[in-house]
Write an enzyme that holds these catalytic residues in place. Sequence first.
Site, PDB file in Angstrom:
ATOM      1  N   GLU A 104       0.833  -1.209   0.000  1.00 13.70           N
ATOM      2  CA  GLU A 104       0.000   0.000   0.000  1.00 13.70           C
ATOM      3  C   GLU A 104       0.862   1.252   0.000  1.00 13.70           C
ATOM      4  OE1 GLU A 104      -3.228   0.394  -0.335  1.00 13.70           O
ATOM      5  OE2 GLU A 104      -3.633  -1.753  -0.439  1.00 13.70           O
ATOM      6  N   ASP A 113      -5.761  11.200  -3.792  1.00 16.29           N
ATOM      7  CA  ASP A 113      -5.359  10.082  -4.635  1.00 16.29           C
ATOM      8  C   ASP A 113      -5.701  10.389  -6.099  1.00 16.29           C
ATOM      9  OD1 ASP A 113      -8.076   9.689  -4.953  1.00 16.29           O
ATOM     10  OD2 ASP A 113      -8.150   7.794  -3.868  1.00 16.29           O
TER      11      ASP A 113
END
Length: 235
Positions: A104, A113
């Site tokens: 991750e 993001d």
Amino acid sequence: MFQLIPNWKETIRFAWSVRFIAIAFVLAGAQGVIALLDKAAPAWLVVLTPVIAAAAGLARIVAQKNLPDFLTDTSGAIGRKTAGGAAVVAAVMAMAVPITAKWEGLRTEAYRDVVGVWTVCYGETEGVQPGDVHSSAECAGMLEERLLEDYYRPLAACIPTLVTAPIEVQAALTSWTYNVGTGAACRSTLARYARAGQWEAACNELPRWNRAGGRVWQGLVNRRADERGLCLSGL
């Protein structure tokens, strides 16, 4: 008034909680020294410290007996089945957190993001606000809680056989579920194999989950190979 335990040698020899507390104290001290040196503690140390501390708390409510007596005893503060289940979950998390964190990636400051969602730590999006900042230890704690409550437990609910699988299998499938979501995981062919106890077949399904947005991503290929390797290592 402070008073030493008169039978301290026997206490240390037989009391699991004392041993775990001592180990947790050493690990926490190591983190403190590393922090004073203005360095980041390794992920395994950050994860292992709360696991050992939790084991110490569990040991305080388990009858303090040697292992053979504990395994045959049914009158303790809690049954061995409960204690064993808690120990298994702790072991799964000790493996699942590092492999999930590895793939991750860690960002301690909130960021947007690729689709504009505010994100922090190891892909955490729930309740994240611009300007949020967390320590690596806080991020590891958040990841462990999310893995346990939102991924491992729901996965075990839809795959009841999961809790009977080797620790490595449970950890690998937890990491995979964190990435693909519990809905997709529970509807998958992998889950069907897992419900039948066909663990090798379930592990070998992992490389198929290498796409995002309809295309194969090398990062997902690498992650699935890592998860598959962990999964098969327990068989």
